[in-house]
Design a protein around this motif. Structure first.
Motif, PDB file in Angstrom:
ATOM      1  N   ALA A 120       5.035  12.699  -2.221  1.00 44.50           N
ATOM      2  CA  ALA A 120       5.512  11.444  -2.818  1.00 44.50           C
ATOM      3  C   ALA A 120       4.709  10.312  -2.207  1.00 44.50           C
ATOM      4  CB  ALA A 120       7.005  11.251  -2.574  1.00 44.50           C
ATOM      5  N   GLY A 121       3.610   9.943  -2.868  1.00 47.61           N
ATOM      6  CA  GLY A 121       2.723   8.936  -2.292  1.00 47.61           C
ATOM      7  C   GLY A 121       2.102   9.453  -1.012  1.00 47.61           C
ATOM      8  N   ASP A 122       2.228   8.676   0.073  1.00 41.24           N
ATOM      9  CA  ASP A 122       1.664   9.064   1.358  1.00 41.24           C
ATOM     10  C   ASP A 122       2.555  10.040   2.126  1.00 41.24           C
ATOM     11  OD1 ASP A 122      -0.555   7.446   0.942  1.00 41.24           O
ATOM     12  OD2 ASP A 122       0.416   5.695   1.869  1.00 41.24           O
ATOM     13  N   ALA A 123       3.792  10.218   1.673  1.00 40.30           N
ATOM     14  CA  ALA A 123       4.725  11.102   2.373  1.00 40.30           C
ATOM     15  C   ALA A 123       4.688  12.501   1.760  1.00 40.30           C
ATOM     16  CB  ALA A 123       6.143  10.542   2.283  1.00 40.30           C
ATOM     17  N   HIS A 124       4.773  13.495   2.630  1.00 40.03           N
ATOM     18  CA  HIS A 124       4.826  14.861   2.118  1.00 40.03           C
ATOM     19  C   HIS A 124       5.440  15.783   3.178  1.00 40.03           C
ATOM     20  CE1 HIS A 124       1.403  16.320   4.580  1.00 40.03           C
ATOM     21  NE2 HIS A 124       0.941  15.093   4.408  1.00 40.03           N
ATOM     22  N   PHE A 125       6.014  16.872   2.710  1.00 37.77           N
ATOM     23  CA  PHE A 125       6.546  17.887   3.617  1.00 37.77           C
ATOM     24  C   PHE A 125       6.588  19.211   2.866  1.00 37.77           C
ATOM     25  CE2 PHE A 125      10.239  17.101   1.155  1.00 37.77           C
ATOM     26  CZ  PHE A 125      11.082  18.199   1.304  1.00 37.77           C
ATOM     27  N   THR A 126       6.815  20.293   3.598  1.00 37.87           N
ATOM     28  CA  THR A 126       6.871  21.620   2.998  1.00 37.87           C
ATOM     29  C   THR A 126       8.260  22.212   3.168  1.00 37.87           C
ATOM     30  OG1 THR A 126       4.537  22.030   3.427  1.00 37.87           O
ATOM     31  CG2 THR A 126       5.922  23.957   3.010  1.00 37.87           C
ATOM     32  N   LEU A 127       8.868  22.592   2.054  1.00 39.74           N
ATOM     33  CA  LEU A 127      10.109  23.359   2.086  1.00 39.74           C
ATOM     34  C   LEU A 127       9.724  24.820   2.293  1.00 39.74           C
ATOM     35  CD1 LEU A 127      12.156  21.886  -0.904  1.00 39.74           C
ATOM     36  CD2 LEU A 127      12.858  21.862   1.489  1.00 39.74           C
ATOM     37  N   SER A 128       9.928  25.337   3.498  1.00 35.54           N
ATOM     38  CA  SER A 128       9.595  26.727   3.795  1.00 35.54           C
ATOM     39  C   SER A 128      10.857  27.569   3.728  1.00 35.54           C
ATOM     40  CB  SER A 128       8.962  26.841   5.189  1.00 35.54           C
ATOM     41  OG  SER A 128       7.730  26.144   5.221  1.00 35.54           O
ATOM     42  N   TYR A 129      10.817  28.623   2.950  1.00 35.41           N
ATOM     43  CA  TYR A 129      11.996  29.450   2.748  1.00 35.41           C
ATOM     44  C   TYR A 129      12.179  30.410   3.923  1.00 35.41           C
ATOM     45  CZ  TYR A 129      11.515  27.760  -2.031  1.00 35.41           C
ATOM     46  OH  TYR A 129      11.396  26.966  -3.140  1.00 35.41           O
ATOM     47  N   ALA A 130      13.311  30.313   4.575  1.00 38.58           N
ATOM     48  CA  ALA A 130      13.659  31.228   5.663  1.00 38.58           C
ATOM     49  C   ALA A 130      15.166  31.227   5.816  1.00 38.58           C
ATOM     50  CB  ALA A 130      12.988  30.818   6.964  1.00 38.58           C
ATOM     51  N   SER A 131      15.730  32.371   6.151  1.00 37.42           N
ATOM     52  CA  SER A 131      17.166  32.475   6.387  1.00 37.42           C
ATOM     53  C   SER A 131      17.376  33.139   7.742  1.00 37.42           C
ATOM     54  CB  SER A 131      17.831  33.314   5.287  1.00 37.42           C
ATOM     55  OG  SER A 131      17.412  34.663   5.374  1.00 37.42           O
ATOM     56  N   ARG A 132      18.626  33.392   8.090  1.00 35.14           N
ATOM     57  CA  ARG A 132      18.918  34.064   9.359  1.00 35.14           C
ATOM     58  C   ARG A 132      18.296  35.450   9.407  1.00 35.14           C
ATOM     59  NH1 ARG A 132      23.342  31.457   7.533  1.00 35.14           N
ATOM     60  NH2 ARG A 132      24.254  29.821   8.830  1.00 35.14           N
ATOM     61  N   GLN A 133      18.059  36.026   8.226  1.00 37.77           N
ATOM     62  CA  GLN A 133      17.465  37.359   8.152  1.00 37.77           C
ATOM     63  C   GLN A 133      15.937  37.324   8.203  1.00 37.77           C
ATOM     64  OE1 GLN A 133      20.074  36.410   5.916  1.00 37.77           O
ATOM     65  NE2 GLN A 133      21.394  37.325   7.489  1.00 37.77           N
ATOM     66  N   GLY A 134      15.345  36.118   8.231  1.00 34.51           N
ATOM     67  CA  GLY A 134      13.899  36.017   8.316  1.00 34.51           C
ATOM     68  C   GLY A 134      13.306  35.274   7.136  1.00 34.51           C
ATOM     69  N   ALA A 135      11.993  35.403   6.974  1.00 33.20           N
ATOM     70  CA  ALA A 135      11.278  34.691   5.919  1.00 33.20           C
ATOM     71  C   ALA A 135      11.715  35.171   4.549  1.00 33.20           C
ATOM     72  CB  ALA A 135       9.772  34.885   6.089  1.00 33.20           C
ATOM     73  N   ARG A 136      11.765  34.237   3.609  1.00 32.41           N
ATOM     74  CA  ARG A 136      12.079  34.534   2.210  1.00 32.41           C
ATOM     75  C   ARG A 136      10.891  34.090   1.359  1.00 32.41           C
ATOM     76  NH1 ARG A 136      17.657  35.013   1.344  1.00 32.41           N
ATOM     77  NH2 ARG A 136      16.950  35.720  -0.699  1.00 32.41           N
ATOM     78  N   SER A 137      10.890  34.517   0.106  1.00 30.45           N
ATOM     79  CA  SER A 137       9.821  34.052  -0.773  1.00 30.45           C
ATOM     80  C   SER A 137      10.359  33.803  -2.168  1.00 30.45           C
ATOM     81  CB  SER A 137       8.662  35.047  -0.830  1.00 30.45           C
ATOM     82  OG  SER A 137       9.043  36.243  -1.468  1.00 30.45           O
ATOM     83  N   ALA A 138       9.807  32.779  -2.798  1.00 32.79           N
ATOM     84  CA  ALA A 138      10.006  32.566  -4.225  1.00 32.79           C
ATOM     85  C   ALA A 138       8.978  33.420  -4.960  1.00 32.79           C
ATOM     86  CB  ALA A 138       9.818  31.088  -4.556  1.00 32.79           C
ATOM     87  N   ILE A 139       9.096  33.493  -6.276  1.00 28.48           N
ATOM     88  CA  ILE A 139       8.085  34.179  -7.069  1.00 28.48           C
ATOM     89  C   ILE A 139       7.642  33.261  -8.201  1.00 28.48           C
ATOM     90  CG2 ILE A 139       8.873  36.509  -6.525  1.00 28.48           C
ATOM     91  CD1 ILE A 139      10.217  36.596  -9.291  1.00 28.48           C
ATOM     92  N   ALA A 140       6.429  33.481  -8.652  1.00 25.13           N
ATOM     93  CA  ALA A 140       5.926  32.795  -9.836  1.00 25.13           C
ATOM     94  C   ALA A 140       5.376  33.864 -10.770  1.00 25.13           C
ATOM     95  CB  ALA A 140       4.834  31.796  -9.468  1.00 25.13           C
ATOM     96  N   ILE A 141       5.789  33.815 -12.026  1.00 27.50           N
ATOM     97  CA  ILE A 141       5.399  34.834 -12.990  1.00 27.50           C
ATOM     98  C   ILE A 141       5.472  34.230 -14.386  1.00 27.50           C
ATOM     99  CG2 ILE A 141       7.766  35.734 -13.042  1.00 27.50           C
ATOM    100  CD1 ILE A 141       6.583  38.514 -13.615  1.00 27.50           C
TER     101      ILE A 141
END
Length: 397
Positions: free
Chosen positions: A81-102
């Motif tokens: 958003a303009g000069d501001a940015h961040f990364t939503l990283s998927y992780a839960s108590r069980q570890g890393a998660r992933s989204a999918i693109a298809i």
């Protein structure tokens, strides 16, 4: 022409209809899906699906089939958003998660084939014209096929026919939605784009653009803007390019790539309905209501809604009035908090300064970003993002 059909008749073979059909057919219910198109077919969609979608596919028994179709696995979403940015990283108590693109033609075909394997019948190239009502109960659908018009009868009819649902409209269930009034446009680009690990969301000037890498060469680009921002007579391609140019970071990524195929669109995106179930009918997926795609929950709501619809339909088959009791309440419990989060997101998007502040706060506070990732990823309760302390952390000076 009148024909008998099934215990349950489902209008629409997309994710909501296919998942509902699979759930019921696996339990021995006689299900017929009627679908206007011949699959595979294109569908306007961001094609980015949250980690919660993977969970829902696994519960449905369809994840292995989807995984075999080689979706991209994405660890998060970068928000700019303009000069501001961040990364939503998927992780839960069980570890890393992933989204999918298809790509939706592939995804939807896999789900519909899964429903067939569970025992559902599918009738493609069948356009729904309206519902059939006897007394106060829905008892079937009027459809048009290559052979002509037909009446299909069922004990329960499911409207899974999307944002402009014929089933909902024929029952007078649509409620005018004046906010937010947005138009969604989707295109695919081809070429090396360098976004293999994360999707991106670019926000600015009352519009936003999502980039979802389908693989190393194909990129889905979804642009959402206000309906009133399109000039009279402006061609879709010119409008798309003009608005995209207002998001320079996204435009720079796409500049060396080639746009492939038509730009597909749909609007207005927001819709509401008076009731999601009644005597002899039930609505699921976008037919049951939709707000806006910024938080990307459309496919998740379709699959989770199918899980809620299945037991309600099964119980309704044993009732004289065929009313799917409890379905509306189950949807409120499952989706109510997330809908409120979506509404807050729309309020933030209405002000570039406010949204930039929120992005800055999330970039500076990783624990806050992790909580929000779980909410938007559909694997943590949305109530987390509605707590006063959480909201204050997002907005405080």
């Amino acid at each position: 022409m009148s024909q008998s059909s099934a215990d349950v008749l489902i209008a629409g073979g997309g994710p909501a209809g296919a998942a509902t059909a699979a759930w019921l057919a696996r339990r021995g219910v006689n299900v017929l899906v009627v679908e206007r198109a011949a699959f595979p077919r294109e569908k306007p969609c961001a094609e980015f699906m949250s980690p919660g979608v993977v969970d829902a596919l696994d519960r449905l028994g369809a994840w292995e089939a989807v995984r075999s179709a080689a979706p991209a696995h994405l660890r998060g979403m970068e928000v700019h958003a303009g000069d501001a940015h961040f990364t939503l990283s998927y992780a839960s108590r069980q570890g890393a998660r992933s989204a999918i693109a298809i790509a939706r033609p592939i995804f939807d075909q896999v789900l519909l084939d899964h429903a067939r394997r569970q025992g559902a019948r599918v009738q493609e190239r069948s356009a729904v014209l309206g519902t059939v009502i006897e007394g106060s109960r829905v008892v079937g659908l009027q459809v048009r096929t290559a052979e002509g018009a037909a009446t299909l009868r069922a004990q329960v009819v499911v409207g899974a026919d999307g944002l402009h649902s014929t089933v909902a409209r024929s029952l007078g269930l649509d409620v005018p939605s004046r906010w937010p009034r947005r138009l969604g446009l989707v295109a695919r680009y081809v070429g090396p784009h360098g976004l293999e690990e994360c999707g991106q969301m670019h926000v600015g000037g009352r519009l936003y653009c999502g980039l979802a890498p389908l693989n190393e060469q194909f990129l889905n680009v979804g642009l959402v803007t206000r309906l009133r921002d399109r000039r009279g007579g402006e061609a879709t391609e010119a409008y798309f390019d003009r608005r995209l140019a207002q998001l320079p970071e996204a435009a720079a990524i796409l500049a060396p790539l080639e746009r492939r195929g038509a730009i597909r669109g749909m609007g207005p995106l927001a819709r509401r309905v008076r009731n999601v179930a009644g005597p002899g009918y039930l609505l699921v997926g976008d037919a049951a209501g939709f707000l806006d795609p910024f938080t990307g929950e459309g496919v998740y709501r379709a699959l989770r809604g199918a899980e809620l619809a299945g037991p309600a339909i099964e119980a309704a088959l044993g009732r004289a009035d065929r009313v799917p009791i409890g379905y509306a309440a189950a949807r409120r419990a499952a989706f109510g908090d997330k809908e409120r989060v979506c509404s807050l997101a729309q309020l933030f998007l209405a002000s570039r300064n406010v949204f930039s502040r929120v992005v800055g706060q999330l970039a500076a506070r990783p624990p806050l970003a992790r909580q929000l990732a779980g909410v938007l990823g559909d694997y943590e309760p949305a109530s987390v993002a509605l707590q006063p302390a959480f909201l204050w952390a997002l907005l405080r000076p």
